[in-house]
Scaffold this motif. Sequence first.
Motif, PDB file in Angstrom:
ATOM      1  N   ASN A  88       0.834  -1.211   0.000  1.00 31.00           N
ATOM      2  CA  ASN A  88       0.000   0.000   0.000  1.00 31.00           C
ATOM      3  C   ASN A  88       0.866   1.258   0.000  1.00 31.00           C
ATOM      4  O   ASN A  88       0.515   2.255  -0.637  1.00 31.00           O
ATOM      5  CB  ASN A  88      -0.945   0.006   1.202  1.00 31.00           C
ATOM      6  CG  ASN A  88      -2.016  -1.049   1.105  1.00 31.00           C
ATOM      7  OD1 ASN A  88      -2.320  -1.554   0.034  1.00 31.00           O
ATOM      8  ND2 ASN A  88      -2.601  -1.398   2.235  1.00 31.00           N
ATOM      9  N   GLN A  89       1.972   1.230   0.714  1.00 32.43           N
ATOM     10  CA  GLN A  89       2.844   2.398   0.789  1.00 32.43           C
ATOM     11  C   GLN A  89       3.627   2.597  -0.499  1.00 32.43           C
ATOM     12  O   GLN A  89       3.888   3.722  -0.900  1.00 32.43           O
ATOM     13  CB  GLN A  89       3.815   2.267   1.964  1.00 32.43           C
ATOM     14  CG  GLN A  89       3.144   2.402   3.315  1.00 32.43           C
ATOM     15  CD  GLN A  89       4.106   2.142   4.470  1.00 32.43           C
ATOM     16  OE1 GLN A  89       5.181   1.603   4.289  1.00 32.43           O
ATOM     17  NE2 GLN A  89       3.687   2.512   5.670  1.00 32.43           N
ATOM     18  N   ILE A  93       4.132   5.196  -5.220  1.00 30.70           N
ATOM     19  CA  ILE A  93       5.495   5.445  -5.692  1.00 30.70           C
ATOM     20  C   ILE A  93       5.736   4.681  -6.990  1.00 30.70           C
ATOM     21  O   ILE A  93       6.307   5.216  -7.948  1.00 30.70           O
ATOM     22  CB  ILE A  93       6.521   5.043  -4.612  1.00 30.70           C
ATOM     23  CG1 ILE A  93       6.355   5.925  -3.374  1.00 30.70           C
ATOM     24  CG2 ILE A  93       7.947   5.125  -5.150  1.00 30.70           C
ATOM     25  CD1 ILE A  93       7.140   5.455  -2.172  1.00 30.70           C
ATOM     26  N   GLN A  94       5.282   3.454  -7.039  1.00 29.46           N
ATOM     27  CA  GLN A  94       5.437   2.636  -8.236  1.00 29.46           C
ATOM     28  C   GLN A  94       4.676   3.264  -9.405  1.00 29.46           C
ATOM     29  O   GLN A  94       5.181   3.319 -10.520  1.00 29.46           O
ATOM     30  CB  GLN A  94       4.929   1.215  -7.957  1.00 29.46           C
ATOM     31  CG  GLN A  94       5.127   0.263  -9.100  1.00 29.46           C
ATOM     32  CD  GLN A  94       4.636  -1.139  -8.774  1.00 29.46           C
ATOM     33  OE1 GLN A  94       4.010  -1.368  -7.751  1.00 29.46           O
ATOM     34  NE2 GLN A  94       4.912  -2.071  -9.659  1.00 29.46           N
ATOM     35  N   GLN A  98       6.263   4.613 -12.910  1.00 30.55           N
ATOM     36  CA  GLN A  98       5.787   4.167 -14.221  1.00 30.55           C
ATOM     37  C   GLN A  98       5.416   5.367 -15.093  1.00 30.55           C
ATOM     38  O   GLN A  98       5.709   5.376 -16.294  1.00 30.55           O
ATOM     39  CB  GLN A  98       4.590   3.219 -14.070  1.00 30.55           C
ATOM     40  CG  GLN A  98       4.992   1.854 -13.539  1.00 30.55           C
ATOM     41  CD  GLN A  98       3.807   0.943 -13.266  1.00 30.55           C
ATOM     42  OE1 GLN A  98       2.663   1.405 -13.211  1.00 30.55           O
ATOM     43  NE2 GLN A  98       4.073  -0.336 -13.087  1.00 30.55           N
ATOM     44  N   ASN A  99       4.791   6.372 -14.497  1.00 31.68           N
ATOM     45  CA  ASN A  99       4.455   7.589 -15.253  1.00 31.68           C
ATOM     46  C   ASN A  99       5.720   8.291 -15.732  1.00 31.68           C
ATOM     47  O   ASN A  99       5.786   8.765 -16.878  1.00 31.68           O
ATOM     48  CB  ASN A  99       3.599   8.535 -14.409  1.00 31.68           C
ATOM     49  CG  ASN A  99       2.205   8.000 -14.179  1.00 31.68           C
ATOM     50  OD1 ASN A  99       1.719   7.162 -14.940  1.00 31.68           O
ATOM     51  ND2 ASN A  99       1.564   8.463 -13.117  1.00 31.68           N
ATOM     52  N   GLU A 100       6.712   8.377 -14.879  1.00 28.93           N
ATOM     53  CA  GLU A 100       7.965   9.024 -15.264  1.00 28.93           C
ATOM     54  C   GLU A 100       8.673   8.236 -16.365  1.00 28.93           C
ATOM     55  O   GLU A 100       9.216   8.821 -17.298  1.00 28.93           O
ATOM     56  CB  GLU A 100       8.878   9.183 -14.046  1.00 28.93           C
ATOM     57  CG  GLU A 100       8.410  10.257 -13.088  1.00 28.93           C
ATOM     58  CD  GLU A 100       9.358  10.467 -11.921  1.00 28.93           C
ATOM     59  OE1 GLU A 100      10.581  10.281 -12.104  1.00 28.93           O
ATOM     60  OE2 GLU A 100       8.869  10.824 -10.848  1.00 28.93           O
TER      61      GLU A 100
END
Length: 126
Positions: A88-89, A93-94, A98-100
Motif C-alpha cells: 500500500n505504501q 510510488i510505483q 511508471q508515469n515518469e
Amino acid sequence: MKASTFFIGLVTGVVAGSAAALFSTPQSGSNLRSNVKTASSDWKEKLSEVKFQISDLKQSIARLTKEAKTEVPQTIDELKQSVQKWQNQTGPIQENLQNEISSIQMAMEELEKSIANHQKTPSQTN
C-alpha cells in the motif's frame, strides 16, 4: 522408530551387558551378591532418572507444539499485514515511477523523430 522403543532397547541392552559382565567375572558368592545389589540399585536410580528425563522431554515437546500452533499462524498473519502495508505504501510510488518512465520513453521517441527529421532536412537541401 519411536523414541520409547529405542530407549527400551537401549536400557535392555545395557542391563544385559552389565549382567553378563557381572556374572562372567570370577568372584566369591558374597561378593557377587553384593555387586548385584549395588548394580541393581545403581540401575534403578539411572532408570528412574531416564524416566524423569523422558517425561520432561515429552512435556517440552508438548509445550513447543502448543506454542507453534499459536505462534506460527500469528507470525504469518503479521507478515501478511506487513507485506500488505508495504504494498500500500509503495503503490503510489510505483505508479509515479511508471508515469515518469512513460514520459521519458515519449521524450526519447520525440527526440528520435526530431533527429531523424533533422538528418533528412540537411541531406535534402544539398
